[in-house]
Design a protein around this motif. Structure first.
Motif, PDB file in Angstrom:
ATOM      1  N   VAL A 114       1.676   3.053   6.891  1.00 35.65           N
ATOM      2  CA  VAL A 114       2.035   4.006   5.830  1.00 35.65           C
ATOM      3  C   VAL A 114       1.829   5.418   5.830  1.00 35.65           C
ATOM      4  CG1 VAL A 114       0.951   4.218   3.466  1.00 35.65           C
ATOM      5  CG2 VAL A 114       1.060   1.752   4.489  1.00 35.65           C
ATOM      6  N   ARG A 115       2.824   6.179   5.521  1.00 30.76           N
ATOM      7  CA  ARG A 115       2.922   7.423   5.956  1.00 30.76           C
ATOM      8  C   ARG A 115       3.006   8.410   4.663  1.00 30.76           C
ATOM      9  NH1 ARG A 115       6.513  10.318  10.412  1.00 30.76           N
ATOM     10  NH2 ARG A 115       4.344   9.572  11.328  1.00 30.76           N
ATOM     11  N   TRP A 164      -7.659   0.407   4.486  1.00 28.82           N
ATOM     12  CA  TRP A 164      -6.847   0.986   5.383  1.00 28.82           C
ATOM     13  C   TRP A 164      -7.759   2.185   6.138  1.00 28.82           C
ATOM     14  CZ3 TRP A 164      -7.563   5.797   4.042  1.00 28.82           C
ATOM     15  CH2 TRP A 164      -7.532   6.573   2.720  1.00 28.82           C
ATOM     16  N   TRP A 165      -7.399   2.662   7.170  1.00 32.67           N
ATOM     17  CA  TRP A 165      -7.791   3.786   7.741  1.00 32.67           C
ATOM     18  C   TRP A 165      -6.601   4.643   8.385  1.00 32.67           C
ATOM     19  CZ3 TRP A 165      -8.300  -1.458   9.191  1.00 32.67           C
ATOM     20  CH2 TRP A 165      -7.522  -1.666  10.289  1.00 32.67           C
ATOM     21  N   VAL A 166      -7.265   5.783   8.759  1.00 34.73           N
ATOM     22  CA  VAL A 166      -6.255   6.931   9.061  1.00 34.73           C
ATOM     23  C   VAL A 166      -6.046   6.732  10.527  1.00 34.73           C
ATOM     24  CG1 VAL A 166      -5.917   9.413   9.347  1.00 34.73           C
ATOM     25  CG2 VAL A 166      -7.060   8.803   7.317  1.00 34.73           C
ATOM     26  N   GLN A 167      -4.668   6.880  10.786  1.00 31.60           N
ATOM     27  CA  GLN A 167      -4.336   6.528  12.270  1.00 31.60           C
ATOM     28  C   GLN A 167      -2.839   6.826  12.524  1.00 31.60           C
ATOM     29  OE1 GLN A 167      -4.519   2.231  13.714  1.00 31.60           O
ATOM     30  NE2 GLN A 167      -5.328   2.974  15.899  1.00 31.60           N
ATOM     31  N   ASP A 168      -2.423   7.752  13.411  1.00 32.54           N
ATOM     32  CA  ASP A 168      -1.033   8.011  13.536  1.00 32.54           C
ATOM     33  C   ASP A 168      -0.502   6.864  13.913  1.00 32.54           C
ATOM     34  OD1 ASP A 168       0.734  10.628  13.956  1.00 32.54           O
ATOM     35  OD2 ASP A 168       1.080   9.244  15.995  1.00 32.54           O
ATOM     36  N   THR A 169       0.789   6.872  13.491  1.00 30.50           N
ATOM     37  CA  THR A 169       1.972   5.733  13.775  1.00 30.50           C
ATOM     38  C   THR A 169       1.809   5.503  15.217  1.00 30.50           C
ATOM     39  OG1 THR A 169       3.690   4.494  13.347  1.00 30.50           O
ATOM     40  CG2 THR A 169       4.003   7.150  13.989  1.00 30.50           C
ATOM     41  N   ALA A 170       1.842   6.545  16.227  1.00 27.80           N
ATOM     42  CA  ALA A 170       2.004   6.528  17.770  1.00 27.80           C
ATOM     43  C   ALA A 170       0.677   5.668  18.192  1.00 27.80           C
ATOM     44  CB  ALA A 170       2.469   7.597  18.400  1.00 27.80           C
ATOM     45  N   TRP A 223       0.781  -1.193   0.256  1.00 27.73           N
ATOM     46  CA  TRP A 223       0.018  -0.225   0.002  1.00 27.73           C
ATOM     47  C   TRP A 223       0.813   1.301   0.027  1.00 27.73           C
ATOM     48  CZ3 TRP A 223      -4.499   0.864  -1.860  1.00 27.73           C
ATOM     49  CH2 TRP A 223      -5.441  -0.280  -1.578  1.00 27.73           C
ATOM     50  N   ALA A 224       2.208   1.213   0.708  1.00 23.76           N
ATOM     51  CA  ALA A 224       2.938   2.442   0.646  1.00 23.76           C
ATOM     52  C   ALA A 224       3.317   2.641  -0.908  1.00 23.76           C
ATOM     53  CB  ALA A 224       4.318   2.093   1.662  1.00 23.76           C
ATOM     54  N   ALA A 225       3.491   1.464  -1.642  1.00 22.43           N
ATOM     55  CA  ALA A 225       4.078   1.701  -3.086  1.00 22.43           C
ATOM     56  C   ALA A 225       2.714   2.246  -3.840  1.00 22.43           C
ATOM     57  CB  ALA A 225       4.457   0.406  -3.556  1.00 22.43           C
ATOM     58  N   LYS A 226       1.627   1.639  -3.641  1.00 18.76           N
ATOM     59  CA  LYS A 226       0.053   2.263  -4.380  1.00 18.76           C
ATOM     60  C   LYS A 226       0.179   3.568  -4.156  1.00 18.76           C
ATOM     61  CE  LYS A 226      -2.158  -2.235  -4.562  1.00 18.76           C
ATOM     62  NZ  LYS A 226      -3.530  -2.795  -4.097  1.00 18.76           N
ATOM     63  N   LEU A 227       0.305   4.031  -2.976  1.00 21.84           N
ATOM     64  CA  LEU A 227      -0.071   5.572  -2.620  1.00 21.84           C
ATOM     65  C   LEU A 227       1.200   6.302  -2.446  1.00 21.84           C
ATOM     66  CD1 LEU A 227      -2.509   4.526   0.376  1.00 21.84           C
ATOM     67  CD2 LEU A 227      -3.089   5.190  -2.006  1.00 21.84           C
ATOM     68  N   GLY A 228       2.308   5.964  -2.788  1.00 25.09           N
ATOM     69  CA  GLY A 228       3.356   6.962  -3.193  1.00 25.09           C
ATOM     70  C   GLY A 228       3.851   7.512  -1.751  1.00 25.09           C
ATOM     71  N   GLY A 229       3.719   6.287  -0.857  1.00 27.67           N
ATOM     72  CA  GLY A 229       4.273   6.897   0.661  1.00 27.67           C
ATOM     73  C   GLY A 229       5.339   5.803   0.972  1.00 27.67           C
ATOM     74  N   THR A 230       5.720   6.043   2.378  1.00 33.64           N
ATOM     75  CA  THR A 230       6.664   5.208   2.775  1.00 33.64           C
ATOM     76  C   THR A 230       6.247   4.665   4.073  1.00 33.64           C
ATOM     77  OG1 THR A 230       7.437   7.097   4.149  1.00 33.64           O
ATOM     78  CG2 THR A 230       8.632   6.918   2.030  1.00 33.64           C
TER      79      THR A 230
END
Length: 418
Positions: A191-192, A210-216, A177-184
């Motif tokens: 996925v950021r 996926w859903w939005v959620q800070d890495t912490a 998903w990081a690759a699909k969305l251009g993230g890291t």
């Protein structure tokens, strides 16, 4: 129909003049009539102005003999920060003049607004570069400096100014998903995306991948390590990010919250992602049962989320923190009684204040000898051993991983029952 700037100004007025949070329904009504992209732009303008408020006031000070009425001052602040960040001078100034000229009470101020902003447009992009990161209000900066140091608090303020990238938790294949969305990928596996734009327009949103959620914020559920078939309680579950993490593990999840309004969003998120949990509307302090694992993300000051919510220091004063700390202690004690023998409890708060984290767990362990802090559970990718605290919890700060966009401030501990 309002413009994004007009909506942003309305939200600023509610935060700065009425001490409302941007998440409150009154503030959200300012976005009515805007499409998704315009809503995102309005929120960005409001957040950037709040994040840079001290800088806006310094840039305006030399052009004002005295601060004008709050409505006009907030319009100048909003426009100043947009100009300082490279906004089109013609468009910004013209709309500001139009907005004030249409105001029944302050229409006569359009000449002042025009003159001030034309001067600001010429100098703000360069001047803002030399201004310090805005400081936290004294009611918060004092306790944090006492708990950490002035240098560390300064680093947090730099992180707050930088804002927050968009982090996603995915059901499977984070690297894909990081690759699909251009993230890291963050060191902790989220996925950021540095520039996300309209979230609902991203691939995978409608299909619930996926859903939005800070890495912490994603870490407490990872530390709980729910397994397929286990009974797991997510106390204070809204808006549901941790519930979805637990459900994705295959556990039998009970999602508990006292607000039916907040639970509506949890149900929507579960439906979108195709994940299952038993949703219960009940006061956490009256809930009964026995679970293999319990996750308590307790109500708190939310001081760890300022990089994403710059309205908090302006809408709160710290007056109710004592009541929150007392409630956290009661919830933690009640949660302990819901854990089966040999089970585990994760306590967490999105707070930077030790009274809402380290002190809570230290006091809990003294009064609940059947529990121990499981520091071995903290040995995960991305976690620095130096972040583990004396009582056995984990302290995260917004200045950690600053070179890749930071993280929310959080405290968490894994408590194991004998």
């Amino acid at each position: 129909m309002p413009t994004p700037r007009q909506a942003a100004l309305s939200m600023l007025n509610q935060v700065l003049n009425e001490e409302r949070l941007l998440s409150e329904s009154a503030a959200q009504r300012a976005l009515e009539g805007l499409d998704g992209a315009s809503k995102a732009r309005a929120m960005r303008l409001a957040n950037e102005t709040l994040r840079n408020l001290e800088r806006a006031d310094k840039l305006l000070k030399s052009h004002l003999r005295k601060p004008p009425a709050p409505y006009v001052m907030n319009l100048l602040r909003l426009s100043t920060i947009e100009l300082a960040q490279g906004g089109d001078a013609h468009g910004v100034v013209n709309e500001a003049v139009t907005l004030v000229s249409k105001h029944k009470k302050y229409g006569a101020m359009k000449g002042l607004v025009n003159a001030v902003l034309r001067k600001v447009a010429a100098e703000a992009p360069e001047k803002i570069k030399i201004l310090r990161a805005p400081r936290l209000p004294k009611w918060l900066r004092g306790p944090l400096t006492e708990a950490y140091s002035s240098e560390i608090v300064g680093a947090m303020e730099v992180a707050h100014l930088a804002g927050a990238p968009l982090d996603l938790s995915v059901k499977s294949d984070p690297a894909g998903w990081a690759a699909k969305l251009g993230g890291t990928l963050t060191p902790m596996g989220s996925v950021r995306l540095p520039e996300a734009g309209q979230v609902s327009a991203l691939e995978g949103f409608e299909t619930g991948d996926w859903w939005v959620q800070d890495t912490a914020a994603a870490l407490p559920a990872k530390l709980l390590n729910a397994r397929k078939g286990e009974t797991v309680l997510d106390m204070c579950c809204a808006p549901g990010g941790k519930t979805m993490q637990l459900a994705a593990s295959g556990a039998e999840v009970t999602a508990l919250d006292a607000s039916e309004t907040r639970l509506k969003r949890v149900r929507e998120n579960l439906t979108r992602t195709g994940l299952k949990a038993t949703v219960v509307c009940e006061d956490a302090l009256t809930h009964t049962g026995a679970y293999d694992a319990v996750l308590l993300d307790a109500p708190c000051s939310a001081t760890g989320t300022l990089r994403r919510h710059p309205d908090l220091p302006h809408a709160k004063t710290g007056e109710n923190f004592g009541a929150l700390i007392e409630l956290q202690a009661r919830m933690l004690a009640h949660a302990a009684g819901l854990v089966k023998s040999g089970g585990r409890l994760v306590f967490c708060t999105c707070s930077l204040l030790p009274d809402e984290g380290e002190v809570q767990v230290e006091d809990f362990l003294e009064t609940h000898p059947e529990f121990t802090a499981d520091t071995e559970a903290l040995a995960r990718d991305g976690i620095d051993a130096a972040w583990i605290t004396e009582e056995g919890g984990l302290r995260l700060r917004p200045d950690y991983f600053a070179e890749i966009g930071g993280m929310d401030g959080f405290y968490m501990a894994v408590l194991k029952r004998a």
